[in-house]
Design an enzyme around this catalytic site. Sequence first.
Site, PDB file in Angstrom:
ATOM      1  N   SER A   1       0.846  -1.191   0.000  1.00  0.00           N
ATOM      2  CA  SER A   1       0.000   0.000   0.000  1.00  0.00           C
ATOM      3  C   SER A   1       0.881   1.240   0.000  1.00  0.00           C
ATOM      4  O   SER A   1       2.105   1.163   0.102  1.00  0.00           O
ATOM      5  CB  SER A   1      -0.910   0.014   1.237  1.00  0.00           C
ATOM      6  OG  SER A   1      -0.137   0.111   2.417  1.00  0.00           O
ATOM      7  N   LYS A   2       0.245   2.403  -0.103  1.00  0.00           N
ATOM      8  CA  LYS A   2       0.997   3.653  -0.199  1.00  0.00           C
ATOM      9  C   LYS A   2       1.890   3.884   1.013  1.00  0.00           C
ATOM     10  O   LYS A   2       2.944   4.496   0.899  1.00  0.00           O
ATOM     11  CB  LYS A   2       0.034   4.835  -0.366  1.00  0.00           C
ATOM     12  CG  LYS A   2      -0.600   4.918  -1.735  1.00  0.00           C
ATOM     13  CD  LYS A   2      -1.448   6.165  -1.875  1.00  0.00           C
ATOM     14  CE  LYS A   2      -2.063   6.249  -3.278  1.00  0.00           C
ATOM     15  NZ  LYS A   2      -2.884   7.462  -3.434  1.00  0.00           N
ATOM     16  N   ARG A   3       1.465   3.377   2.170  1.00  0.00           N
ATOM     17  CA  ARG A   3       2.249   3.660   3.363  1.00  0.00           C
ATOM     18  C   ARG A   3       3.558   2.877   3.402  1.00  0.00           C
ATOM     19  O   ARG A   3       4.439   3.185   4.195  1.00  0.00           O
ATOM     20  CB  ARG A   3       1.438   3.380   4.627  1.00  0.00           C
ATOM     21  CG  ARG A   3       1.064   1.933   4.830  1.00  0.00           C
ATOM     22  CD  ARG A   3       0.085   1.779   5.988  1.00  0.00           C
ATOM     23  NE  ARG A   3      -0.423   0.441   6.098  1.00  0.00           N
ATOM     24  CZ  ARG A   3       0.172  -0.527   6.786  1.00  0.00           C
ATOM     25  NH1 ARG A   3       1.312  -0.295   7.396  1.00  0.00           N
ATOM     26  NH2 ARG A   3      -0.373  -1.734   6.852  1.00  0.00           N
ATOM     27  N   HIS A   4       3.708   1.867   2.562  1.00  0.00           N
ATOM     28  CA  HIS A   4       5.000   1.177   2.547  1.00  0.00           C
ATOM     29  C   HIS A   4       5.416   0.761   1.133  1.00  0.00           C
ATOM     30  O   HIS A   4       5.800  -0.360   0.887  1.00  0.00           O
ATOM     31  CB  HIS A   4       5.019  -0.030   3.488  1.00  0.00           C
ATOM     32  CG  HIS A   4       3.820  -0.937   3.433  1.00  0.00           C
ATOM     33  ND1 HIS A   4       3.141  -1.239   2.292  1.00  0.00           N
ATOM     34  CD2 HIS A   4       3.187  -1.606   4.420  1.00  0.00           C
ATOM     35  CE1 HIS A   4       2.159  -2.070   2.564  1.00  0.00           C
ATOM     36  NE2 HIS A   4       2.156  -2.307   3.852  1.00  0.00           N
TER      37      HIS A   4
ATOM     38  N   ALA B   1       3.853   1.489  -2.227  1.00  0.00           N
ATOM     39  CA  ALA B   1       3.045   1.517  -3.443  1.00  0.00           C
ATOM     40  C   ALA B   1       2.826   2.962  -3.889  1.00  0.00           C
ATOM     41  O   ALA B   1       1.727   3.497  -3.858  1.00  0.00           O
ATOM     42  CB  ALA B   1       1.706   0.820  -3.219  1.00  0.00           C
TER      43      ALA B   1
END
Length: 473
Positions: A246-249, A251
């Site tokens: 995901s964006k937090r890690h 993406a």
Amino acid sequence: MTAAPVRTRIAPSPTGMLHLGTARTALFSWAFARHHGGQFILRIEDTDLERSTEEAVQVILDSMAWLALDYDEGPVRQTARLPRYREAIEQLLGSGQAYRCYASREELDALREAQMERGEKPRYDGRWRPENARGRVPPAGVTPVIRFRNPDAGEVAWNDLVKGPISIANAELDDLVIARGADLVPTYNFAVVVDDIDMRITHVLRGDDHVNNTPRQINIYRALGAKLPAFGHLPMILGPDGQKLSKRHGAVSVMQYDADGILPEALFNYLARLGWSHGDDEKFGRAQLVEWFDLDHVNRAPAQFNPDKLLWLNGEYIKEADDERLAKLVATRIEARGGVLAGGPPLPRVMALLKDRARTLNELAEAALLFYGAHAVDDALLRQHVVGPSLAALQAFAERAAGIDWNKAALSALIKQVIGEQGLKMPQLAVPLRVAVTGRTQTPSIDAVLELVGRDSALRRLGEALRNADAAS
């Protein structure tokens, strides 16, 4: 007869960012083609007219260029090939392997709900197949979709280059929509087959989220009378927590890594190692990857993104990077942080001093503000460190420093002389020097820092710090 040359492709859709998964697929496809002396093609799948943007196209091109994934053909845009798709659709309509379907959205939704209530797998029931629709009049004012007539019996099987043998029964597949609207805009599963046929793609490497598309596409290949490529489905990339990336890690857009201070060769190396291996080798360049790359060593299990490992690898590449190149990459980052390069020491020399401690270009820029940022010393630091024996040692250093050669060796000798004379340990002079000249308690070797700050600036700062320390005492 000789085998056809290897031809691979990457075919991103310009409906959003080019993220790590697509970038890794591009890299593997590029490396496979280069290893076999073949060609690598870039195709832009932009038939989603509502969501595709020119901005996203440019991000794709910028990302490919930044990672130095050079392509032999392209970028080929699907929107330039609409007449060719219509031609292939007419071929299937003419052979009876495609047909027009007039079912409305409401009608299909009702069909789906009824099937789910009965515990059945939702699927189109073939109601507009010619034999089922015989005698039915197409409703007025409805633009039909074109459906591919999937075989009813048998199975679709292929030996996946990564996953091994896979087979799907045709009974599991319904009649796929292959074109919509009056302009017969093709759907993904149809356009990709026509493209790969026309571009003579021999090996289709893509994420394993496409496994379910492959049997449908194989049936379309066969209906068009085309030779099948080899398929290889790459494992997905998971986040550090084992969940979907995901964006937090991670993406995020590939170009975000540039903004975050990652060198392209570091991300290239990291992506190559993400789900593929060559023994225990962790760090290698483009030439080694091309020489070593094969599909036998692509892992079947999902790969796990590790940001700390990427940062470590990036730090290793920064240590090895040319100082002039680093200076060019970091200059704008320093200025964006309020630093002023004019009047400061030569930036390549600063890079040489600082690069061993930095994991990113942004960290390097932050550290370089030591030389290019506004100089200010916190009074609390002066009261803590420039007192007692340290104050006396700093005064002795300042008095003698004006008369020595201003280079690292001479500065180091003077520091050692002063602490020897006054019976101090190195930190009792080195830390006050750092505080007085840089406003920080931790820097690289203080003699090297003093050399780069320059005689005039260093002596001026020392004088100011000593006056402020006297006033505070």
